[in-house]
Design an enzyme around this catalytic site. Sequence first.
Site, PDB file in Angstrom:
ATOM      1  N   ASP A   9       0.839  -1.089  -0.091  1.00  0.00           N
ATOM      2  CA  ASP A   9       0.025   0.066  -0.028  1.00  0.00           C
ATOM      3  C   ASP A   9       0.911   1.367  -0.028  1.00  0.00           C
ATOM      4  OD1 ASP A   9      -2.131   1.793  -0.059  1.00  0.00           O
ATOM      5  OD2 ASP A   9      -2.345   1.472   2.276  1.00  0.00           O
ATOM      6  N   ASP A  11       0.026   4.835   0.755  1.00  0.00           N
ATOM      7  CA  ASP A  11      -0.146   5.861   1.929  1.00  0.00           C
ATOM      8  C   ASP A  11      -0.311   5.081   3.189  1.00  0.00           C
ATOM      9  OD1 ASP A  11      -0.445   7.677   0.063  1.00  0.00           O
ATOM     10  OD2 ASP A  11      -2.354   7.352  -0.286  1.00  0.00           O
TER      11      ASP A  11
END
Length: 95
Positions: A9, A11
């Site tokens: 991922d 962020d």
Amino acid sequence: MKKITIGLDRDGTINKDLGTYVVHPDQFEPIPGSLEAVALIRKKGYNIFIITNQAGISTGVMTQQDVNAVHERMLEMLGEAGCPSIDGIYYSTTK
């Protein structure tokens, strides 16, 4: 032999989660050690994909060009950290 694929991922894993959309490349602030960790994963021979939700596109907060510019900055920074390439970036534009 199949290569292991790792999805990361963006962020909150690679860059600091600002609690708002990262609209400009200058807002991309890596978490200390994250870029080097991605480089190490690559050096181990794994496939790397970065995944992220960019619902700000569908709400009009940002454009696809904004997201691409942030990703270009991220890739530049990864290269500087010793990761010259990744296998792809995928993002959703819905919540």
